[in-house]
Design a protein around this motif. Structure first.
Motif, PDB file in Angstrom:
ATOM      1  N   ALA A  53       0.832  -1.204   0.000  1.00  0.00           N
ATOM      2  CA  ALA A  53       0.000   0.000   0.000  1.00  0.00           C
ATOM      3  C   ALA A  53       0.866   1.253   0.000  1.00  0.00           C
ATOM      4  O   ALA A  53       0.560   2.236  -0.687  1.00  0.00           O
ATOM      5  N   GLU A  54       1.968   1.196   0.761  1.00  0.00           N
ATOM      6  CA  GLU A  54       2.817   2.379   0.866  1.00  0.00           C
ATOM      7  C   GLU A  54       4.236   1.958   1.234  1.00  0.00           C
ATOM      8  O   GLU A  54       4.447   1.072   2.068  1.00  0.00           O
ATOM      9  N   SER A  55       5.202   2.608   0.604  1.00  0.00           N
ATOM     10  CA  SER A  55       6.610   2.391   0.920  1.00  0.00           C
ATOM     11  C   SER A  55       7.259   3.749   1.158  1.00  0.00           C
ATOM     12  O   SER A  55       7.216   4.622   0.282  1.00  0.00           O
ATOM     13  N   THR A  56       7.853   3.910   2.347  1.00  0.00           N
ATOM     14  CA  THR A  56       8.442   5.190   2.726  1.00  0.00           C
ATOM     15  C   THR A  56       9.913   4.998   3.069  1.00  0.00           C
ATOM     16  O   THR A  56      10.264   4.084   3.830  1.00  0.00           O
ATOM     17  N   VAL A  57      10.783   5.857   2.513  1.00  0.00           N
ATOM     18  CA  VAL A  57      12.218   5.809   2.793  1.00  0.00           C
ATOM     19  C   VAL A  57      12.625   7.142   3.410  1.00  0.00           C
ATOM     20  O   VAL A  57      12.348   8.211   2.847  1.00  0.00           O
ATOM     21  N   VAL A  58      13.273   7.058   4.581  1.00  0.00           N
ATOM     22  CA  VAL A  58      13.754   8.265   5.252  1.00  0.00           C
ATOM     23  C   VAL A  58      15.252   8.133   5.525  1.00  0.00           C
ATOM     24  O   VAL A  58      15.785   7.025   5.606  1.00  0.00           O
ATOM     25  N   ALA A  59      15.923   9.263   5.675  1.00  0.00           N
ATOM     26  CA  ALA A  59      17.373   9.290   5.889  1.00  0.00           C
ATOM     27  C   ALA A  59      17.713   9.210   7.364  1.00  0.00           C
ATOM     28  O   ALA A  59      18.455  10.047   7.912  1.00  0.00           O
ATOM     29  N   LYS A  60      17.155   8.206   8.020  1.00  0.00           N
ATOM     30  CA  LYS A  60      17.424   7.964   9.435  1.00  0.00           C
ATOM     31  C   LYS A  60      17.389   6.450   9.670  1.00  0.00           C
ATOM     32  O   LYS A  60      16.698   5.720   8.956  1.00  0.00           O
ATOM     33  N   PRO A  61      18.088   5.964  10.677  1.00  0.00           N
ATOM     34  CA  PRO A  61      17.973   4.544  11.010  1.00  0.00           C
ATOM     35  C   PRO A  61      16.556   4.238  11.501  1.00  0.00           C
ATOM     36  O   PRO A  61      15.892   5.096  12.091  1.00  0.00           O
ATOM     37  N   CYS A  62      16.100   3.030  11.253  1.00  0.00           N
ATOM     38  CA  CYS A  62      14.815   2.608  11.788  1.00  0.00           C
ATOM     39  C   CYS A  62      14.890   2.629  13.317  1.00  0.00           C
ATOM     40  O   CYS A  62      15.928   2.326  13.912  1.00  0.00           O
ATOM     41  N   GLY A  63      13.788   2.991  13.947  1.00  0.00           N
ATOM     42  CA  GLY A  63      13.752   3.087  15.394  1.00  0.00           C
ATOM     43  C   GLY A  63      14.013   4.479  15.911  1.00  0.00           C
ATOM     44  O   GLY A  63      13.897   4.722  17.116  1.00  0.00           O
ATOM     45  N   THR A  64      14.377   5.391  15.000  1.00  0.00           N
ATOM     46  CA  THR A  64      14.541   6.795  15.389  1.00  0.00           C
ATOM     47  C   THR A  64      13.443   7.615  14.739  1.00  0.00           C
ATOM     48  O   THR A  64      12.798   7.177  13.788  1.00  0.00           O
ATOM     49  N   THR A  65      13.226   8.835  15.237  1.00  0.00           N
ATOM     50  CA  THR A  65      12.159   9.681  14.712  1.00  0.00           C
ATOM     51  C   THR A  65      12.718  10.638  13.659  1.00  0.00           C
ATOM     52  O   THR A  65      13.572  11.472  13.960  1.00  0.00           O
ATOM     53  N   PRO A  66      12.276  10.498  12.406  1.00  0.00           N
ATOM     54  CA  PRO A  66      12.780  11.400  11.364  1.00  0.00           C
ATOM     55  C   PRO A  66      12.125  12.780  11.462  1.00  0.00           C
ATOM     56  O   PRO A  66      11.019  12.923  11.999  1.00  0.00           O
TER      57      PRO A  66
ATOM     58  N   LEU B 279      10.428  15.416   9.294  1.00  0.00           N
ATOM     59  CA  LEU B 279       9.791  15.500   7.979  1.00  0.00           C
ATOM     60  C   LEU B 279       9.410  16.944   7.673  1.00  0.00           C
ATOM     61  O   LEU B 279       9.017  17.691   8.570  1.00  0.00           O
ATOM     62  N   PRO B 280       9.544  17.369   6.434  1.00  0.00           N
ATOM     63  CA  PRO B 280       9.913  16.555   5.268  1.00  0.00           C
ATOM     64  C   PRO B 280      11.414  16.480   5.021  1.00  0.00           C
ATOM     65  O   PRO B 280      11.845  15.886   4.040  1.00  0.00           O
ATOM     66  N   ALA B 281      12.240  17.082   5.909  1.00  0.00           N
ATOM     67  CA  ALA B 281      13.671  17.182   5.632  1.00  0.00           C
ATOM     68  C   ALA B 281      14.316  15.810   5.447  1.00  0.00           C
ATOM     69  O   ALA B 281      15.181  15.628   4.577  1.00  0.00           O
ATOM     70  N   ASP B 282      13.907  14.796   6.236  1.00  0.00           N
ATOM     71  CA  ASP B 282      14.539  13.476   6.170  1.00  0.00           C
ATOM     72  C   ASP B 282      13.859  12.540   5.169  1.00  0.00           C
ATOM     73  O   ASP B 282      14.307  11.401   4.995  1.00  0.00           O
ATOM     74  N   LEU B 283      12.795  13.000   4.527  1.00  0.00           N
ATOM     75  CA  LEU B 283      12.085  12.128   3.592  1.00  0.00           C
ATOM     76  C   LEU B 283      12.875  11.985   2.298  1.00  0.00           C
ATOM     77  O   LEU B 283      13.217  12.973   1.655  1.00  0.00           O
ATOM     78  N   ILE B 284      13.164  10.733   1.916  1.00  0.00           N
ATOM     79  CA  ILE B 284      13.839  10.462   0.641  1.00  0.00           C
ATOM     80  C   ILE B 284      12.806  10.161  -0.445  1.00  0.00           C
ATOM     81  O   ILE B 284      12.862  10.701  -1.547  1.00  0.00           O
ATOM     82  N   SER B 285      11.850   9.304  -0.124  1.00  0.00           N
ATOM     83  CA  SER B 285      10.800   8.989  -1.101  1.00  0.00           C
ATOM     84  C   SER B 285       9.609   8.389  -0.379  1.00  0.00           C
ATOM     85  O   SER B 285       9.729   7.842   0.720  1.00  0.00           O
ATOM     86  N   GLN B 286       8.461   8.500  -1.030  1.00  0.00           N
ATOM     87  CA  GLN B 286       7.249   7.860  -0.520  1.00  0.00           C
ATOM     88  C   GLN B 286       6.388   7.470  -1.713  1.00  0.00           C
ATOM     89  O   GLN B 286       6.041   8.308  -2.547  1.00  0.00           O
ATOM     90  N   ASP B 287       6.088   6.174  -1.803  1.00  0.00           N
ATOM     91  CA  ASP B 287       5.286   5.652  -2.906  1.00  0.00           C
ATOM     92  C   ASP B 287       4.022   5.031  -2.345  1.00  0.00           C
ATOM     93  O   ASP B 287       4.072   4.254  -1.373  1.00  0.00           O
TER      94      ASP B 287
END
Length: 686
Positions: free
Chosen positions: A660-673, A675-683
């Protein structure tokens, strides 16, 4: 092929599948030849000997040779792999032991008319929503006179205990015909495209519930075996009989007898006088409805047929036109040890049909090497059971593929201890027909196992250099103790092959060039064992991890330094199904989702330093990846990313992979990004 939805059919060969086979009339090769297989799919259920199931039963005082119900059980073969099915004791749901999200249902319907006493059949729904039916028999839209698939093969089974199927007060009344195999016969994808598989059954008879005083019982039919007749595809599920299939595959068979100028192998000539012309068919077990068959008090399973031709056809203006034909030629090479020869696939010839012309390619031929299956001398008066393996393949394009097998690893007089054995031989507890135990009680014997050590690919027409590949097996061959609940505890032994710890593959001829080298380390499913990567980091093994890769490494030539390596950490879910086997003195059998929870990559850089990256994954309850945390170069910070995946709810149709949705952020998983500064892509997908 019309569209993308069609049968996945192909001949597959495994020399390892020949290991452990004994006389050909006891361990008959299938319809293709020894070591070969082509199985569209089936589900099998096992039963037990009534003589082994007497406790608290209504069995007669004398010995009978019938099958009795033991418990609900099944194994699935589909898509080139096989797995036991586990029925959860709490929910009653069936799961693949190596659970990939497939949904499995055992259903009953009198509309099936498939020969099973209560019309049992199976529906298997893959994670992509494709439904596979086994034993459906009468496809949707069937009416009297229309074709049936003949996919359910049955045998008389006694329910000799209260609560078991077909149980009655007296043993003689406690039986019915039950399926021992349900073959794949109907497939439907989520778009209602459909395929149908039609089968031919072979019927045999035996003396059911034999009276030991007279050696007579009731002559009863059962399905001794059979074969695939045709596959029809390019169908729609709502018009299975209303329209012709857009394409089909037909299978032609002949008797397991090779015609000569003096003998035509007609089916009616399968008689006692001619039985030797069917070398691997047990004539003594062949029984018609009108025969007496004294002494045949148990069902036996075999076939009289061999596959001789496969033809693909496409529908054109209402008529099927052939597209390709493959003809199979067979032989029965002598074993040299006094045992009957097994069916051998000698060659395969392809002919293309187009524009009214037939063009045949040169035959693919299969040359054989004879190897003993038994450790000869381990038990007196028992032959080595020589069987053949493919040693060379002459291809239709003019090349030859040569295969070298390992030498025998075991000798009589110096056999290993079963529980600590790491050699290429294994114990088998059985009662050989040539030297049976007292009262036919099984005893320990030893059999060889072989591996491929080298392959050579030669260009016989163009003069290209020979391509050489060498295989080296390290860490010893592991053997686990069998845990088959249908085998008596005293007969279970260390014959479950678990593979090698490491396998090295070298490419190239060392006399001409430096060989390339790769090495794979494996989990072997041995509980309590530790499995190390190339740097010595250990992870605990588990039965569910059997066959998974611990590490794959590439080196700068044989003896060279490491170029790249990927180490994997496996993951398993909580048990998705649990079945108790306490009554058989065995641990619970469980099903699990499995995957890879972490990958550590390392690769050489200029100067010899290693660059390292890591990926960590988490999974949901259905075994799907929900987060993937990538570190980038572990020596620096700021190049991390996290991919989060959300799936479309579609469990009703079992479409598990719909994102349904795929989100990529420039942070390790488990941390709070941020947004939108850390957003790489969202499909997002609709």
């Amino acid at each position: 092929m019309p569209g993308e939805f069609g049968p996945d059919l192909g001949l597959s060969y495994s020399s390892q599948s020949v290991d452990g086979r004994t006389a050909a009339t006891n361990n008959q090769a299938n319809w293709i030849g020894d070591g070969w297989t082509m199985e569209p799919g089936y589900i099998e259920r096992r039963y037990t000997s009534c003589e082994e199931d007497k406790k608290d039963g209504n069995n007669p005082s004398g010995r009978v040779g019938d099958q009795c119900w033991k418990k609900e059980n099944a194994s699935l073969s589909l898509g080139g792999s096989s797995t036991p099915l586990v029925k959860d004791d709490a929910s009653g749901e069936w799961r693949k032991k190596n659970d990939d999200g497939t949904r499995i249902a055992l259903l009953t319907s009198s509309n099936r008319g498939n020969g099973d006493n209560n019309g049992e059949y199976w529906r298997v729904t893959a994670p992509d929503g494709t439904r596979y039916y086994f034993g459906y028999h009468r496809l949707p839209g069937w009416t009297e006179g229309k074709p049936e698939t003949n996919s359910t093969w049955t045998v008389p089974v006694y329910g000799n205990h209260d609560g078991e199927p077909c149980h009655a007060t007296a043993f003689k009344d406690s039986w019915c015909q039950q399926a021992w195999r349900w073959n794949l016969d109907y497939v439907v994808d989520p778009h209602a495209n459909a395929m149908a598989y039609y089968w031919t059954k072979e019927t045999n008879h035996y003396q059911r519930n034999i009276d030991p005083a007279t050696y007579k019982g009731t002559m009863t039919p059962y399905t001794r075996g059979g074969h695939l007749d045709r596959v029809e595809y390019g169908l729609r599920s709502n018009t299975m009989y209303g329209r012709k299939a857009a394409a089909k595959v037909d299978f032609t068979v002949a008797e397991r007898c090779l015609p000569t100028d003096d003998f035509d192998c007609a089916a009616a000539k399968f008689t006692a006088a001619n039985a030797k012309k069917w070398p691997d068919t047990p004539f003594d077990q062949f029984c018609t409805a009108s025969a007496t068959c004294e002494g045949n008090s148990s069902p036996s399973f075999f076939t009289r047929k061999r596959l001789t031709q496969v033809t693909t056809s496409a529908l054109s203006e209402g008529t099927y036109q052939p597209v390709d034909t493959w003809k199979l030629a067979h032989s029965f090479p002598a074993t040299g040890d006094g045992t009957d020869p097994a069916l051998w696939l000698a060659s395969l010839t392809r002919t293309g049909h187009a524009g009214g012309k037939d063009i045949s390619l040169p035959a693919v031929t299969f040359r054989a090497k004879q190897l003993p299956n038994r450790v000869e001398g381990a038990v007196d008066e028992v032959p080595p059971y020589n069987r053949y393996r493919v040693q060379a393949i002459d291809t239709e394009s003019g090349s030859t593929i040569g295969v070298t097998y390992s030498e025998a690893d075991c000798k009589p007089g110096s056999l290993p201890t079963p529980s600590t054995n790491t050699k290429r031989c294994y114990p088998v507890i059985w009662s050989p027909p040539e030297s049976p135990g007292v009262d036919y009680e099984p005893y320990q014997d030893w059999f060889h196992s072989y591996v491929v050590t080298q392959m050579l690919e030669s260009d016989n027409t163009g003069g290209a250099p020979v391509k050489r590949t060498d295989y080296r097996y390290l860490g010893g061959l592991a053997w686990a103790k069998g845990d088959d609940e249908f085998t008596k505890a005293r007969h279970r032994t260390y014959g479950d092959r678990r593979g090698y710890e490491r396998v090295q593959v070298r490419g190239g001829d060392p006399a001409q060039t430096e060989q390339s080298l790769t090495e794979t380390r494996y989990f072997r499913g041995i509980a309590g064992a530790k499995v190390a990567d190339g740097e010595g980091k250990e992870i605990a093994d588990h039965e569910a991890f059997a066959g998974m890769t611990r590490e794959f490494a590439t080196y700068d030539g044989d003896g060279g330094s490491l170029l790249t390596a990927t180490s994997s950490t496996p993951w398993r879910s909580a048990a998705t199904a649990t079945h108790s086997r306490k009554a058989d003195g065995l641990p619970d059998v469980q099903a699990f989702h499995t995957g890879t929870s972490a990958e550590q990559n390392r690769g050489a850089t200029t100067g010899g330093k290693l660059r390292r990256t890591e990926t960590a994954l988490t999974f949901d309850s259905l075994g799907r990846v929900v987060t993937a945390s990538e570190t980038g170069d572990t020596a620096v910070t700021g190049d991390e990313s996290c991919t989060t995946t959300r799936y479309t709810p579609s469990e009703e149709k079992n479409l598990l992979g719909l994102v349904a949705e795929s989100t990529v952020v420039a942070k390790p998983c488990g941390t709070t990004p941020k947004l939108p500064a850390d957003l790489i892509s969202q499909d997002r997908y609709y």
